[in-house]
Design an enzyme around this catalytic site. Structure first.
Site, PDB file in Angstrom:
ATOM      1  N   CYS A   1       0.833  -1.196   0.000  1.00 38.02           N
ATOM      2  CA  CYS A   1       0.000   0.000   0.000  1.00 38.02           C
ATOM      3  C   CYS A   1       0.879   1.262   0.000  1.00 38.02           C
ATOM      4  CB  CYS A   1      -0.995  -0.046   1.165  1.00 38.02           C
ATOM      5  SG  CYS A   1      -2.305   1.187   1.030  1.00 38.02           S
TER       6      CYS A   1
ATOM      7  N   HIS B   1      -3.953  -4.986  -0.062  1.00 37.78           N
ATOM      8  CA  HIS B   1      -3.539  -5.540   1.231  1.00 37.78           C
ATOM      9  C   HIS B   1      -3.565  -7.060   1.168  1.00 37.78           C
ATOM     10  CE1 HIS B   1      -3.194  -1.827   3.511  1.00 37.78           C
ATOM     11  NE2 HIS B   1      -4.091  -1.383   2.648  1.00 37.78           N
TER      12      HIS B   1
ATOM     13  N   GLU C   1      -2.560  -9.129   3.245  1.00 36.98           N
ATOM     14  CA  GLU C   1      -2.911  -9.691   4.563  1.00 36.98           C
ATOM     15  C   GLU C   1      -4.417  -9.677   4.808  1.00 36.98           C
ATOM     16  OE1 GLU C   1      -1.693  -6.739   3.943  1.00 36.98           O
ATOM     17  OE2 GLU C   1      -2.520  -5.236   5.308  1.00 36.98           O
TER      18      GLU C   1
END
Lengths: 199, 253
Positions: free
Chosen positions: A78, A178, A180
């Protein structure tokens, strides 16, 4: 050990948790010497581009650049990906690392901003990072500024303009989304990063 | 292409997922961790956990549940209920939430929106608005939908966005738990009034309701609880129908 660089930009819990889930040893750190010792570096971050000014203040930026030059696998997530570019219109006084050419821009007013949600990746052949992904995988984004599509772009997404979803060059990788928070697709990308050798 | 999100909401009371009609007559719907994981596996794009009791005892149970859910969830995770000040928000982020939802506290102290956004980023702040139709208007209600505030819902959404909210979670109290469809008219008014994404909530009962709220309500995301928990409608089946109706969804995922 993977160093997750903490420069005060947001919540790093979920990045740490995802790498731990994959069985990696991680250290969330703001200390240049810990970053210098790490085998791999992850630069996460959400928020305003000016938060990256903290990297320069603490000499962390030099440590990151040394790591990149030595061929250590590096992943910017990001805001961390945007740092790899020359800069951003969001904070023109804060320089990027300039590893990749171009300036990050705000999404036009024709679309709602931030760009929040799951968007698909259009991938180019030959990506080291995305090799394990199914075609047209979906990933989770939340950002208001985007990086241009350049020669090092290996995946793009479209939201108004097309933009760089993934950039890669040698052992330097950047992802705008993202991983994750991107379910199995995201975990698969992080797993590939964990298994990379230096080059 | 950006897809329309399907969000599964877990209303939590005393450590268990519950569901009522218009916030009353609660029924047990299971353990939060099991519910969250099973919805994520079935294709939920996001999980919201709302602590509806928000007592001191409920608070500790919620933080414990947030921790347990966050540990095994790798999609966005929003937590709300009883967040009154920035330290409450910080505790919830520490426990593993990606976003917080604030409702009554934001109405009482609108500056709280900017304070949390300033520290954790706008992307982490969802302002939840509970609205009811009243005499030709749309009023904001707080305290679990029981107390009228006299504020206009669309105006409040606009103010929340300008103060730094990253998303609006908009619930029609008239439709909540009724399974009679989203209030598309009201959702559209809000969605067109703000430059940030709007999550529609209240009234989901069938795939057709989701199609309507995306097409006619201009919603960016839609949230439901009971129909997912009680297996009236599976998320994967819902997404298949949305995909067949040519709406962009994360499917297969």
């Amino acid at each position: 050990m993977i160093a997750i660089v903490d420069y005060g930009a947001g919540n790093l819990n979920s990045v740490k948790k995802a790498f731990s889930w994959l069985g990696s040893t991680v250290a969330v750190t703001s200390q240049p010497e810990v970053v210098a010792r790490a085998g791999k570096i992850v630069l996460p971050g959400v928020g305003h581009f000016s938060a990256l000014a903290g990297l320069a203040r603490t000499s962390l930026a030099d440590t990151l650049l040394d790591g990149i030059r030595s061929g250590k696998p590096f992943l910017g997530i990001c805001l961390g990906m945007q740092w790899l570019f020359q800069g951003s219109n969001e904070a023109t006084e804060t320089p990027g690392a300039g590893i990749f050419p171009g300036i990050c821009k705000k999404f036009p007013q024709t679309v709602k901003s931030p760009h929040v949600g799951w968007n698909n990746l259009v991938t180019s052949p030959g990506s080291r990072l995305l090799g394990a992904l199914p075609k047209n995988a979906f990933v989770y984004y939340t950002h208001s500024f985007y990086a241009p599509v350049i020669e090092a772009t290996t995946a793009e997404s479209e939201y108004g303009p097309r933009f760089s979803a993934v950039v890669e060059q040698d052992s330097v990788f950047g992802v705008q989304f993202h991983p994750e928070k991107s379910g199995d697709a995201g975990l698969s990308i992080l797993r590939t990063f964990c298994e990379l050798e230096s080059c | 292409m950006l897809t329309k999100r399907i969000i599964a909401c877990l209303d939590m009371d005393a450590g268990r997922v519950v569901k009522g009609v218009q916030f009353e007559n609660l029924r047990d719907a299971g353990d939060p961790v099991e519910c969250a994981i099973s919805h994520a596996r079935d294709g939920a794009d996001e999980i919201v956990l709302l602590d509806i009791s928000a007592t001191r005892q409920g608070r500790n149970m919620m933080l414990d549940a947030v921790c347990r859910v966050a540990r095994c969830l790798f999609i966005p995770f929003t937590v709300g209920g009883g967040i009154r000040e920035i330290s409450d928000a910080a505790a919830v982020f520490d426990a593993g939430a990606d976003k917080i939802a604030i409702n009554s506290a934001a109405v009482r102290d609108p500056e709280l929106i900017g304070k949390i956004a300033g520290r954790f980023g706008s992307q982490a702040v969802v302002v939840a608005i509970d609205a009811r139709r009243t005499n030709g208007g749309f009023d904001v209600f707080v305290a679990g939908g029981r107390v009228p505030t006299g504020r206009d819902a669309v105006q409040w959404a606009r103010e929340a966005a300008s103060r730094g909210a990253g998303e609006i979670l908009f619930t029609s109290m008239d439709r909540d738990g009724t399974r009679s469809g989203f209030d598309c008219e009201l959702v559209r008014l809000v969605s067109q009034a703000v430059p940030i994404p709007v999550i529609a909530s209240g009234g989901a009962g069938s795939p057709g309701h989701f199609i309507d709220v995306f097409r006619h309500g201009c919603a960016d995301a839609a949230l439901a609880a009971s129909i997912f928990h009680f297996e009236i409608q599976g998320i994967s089946g819902l997404k298949r129908e949305l995909h067949a109706a040519n709406l962009p969804v994360r499917w297969p995922c």
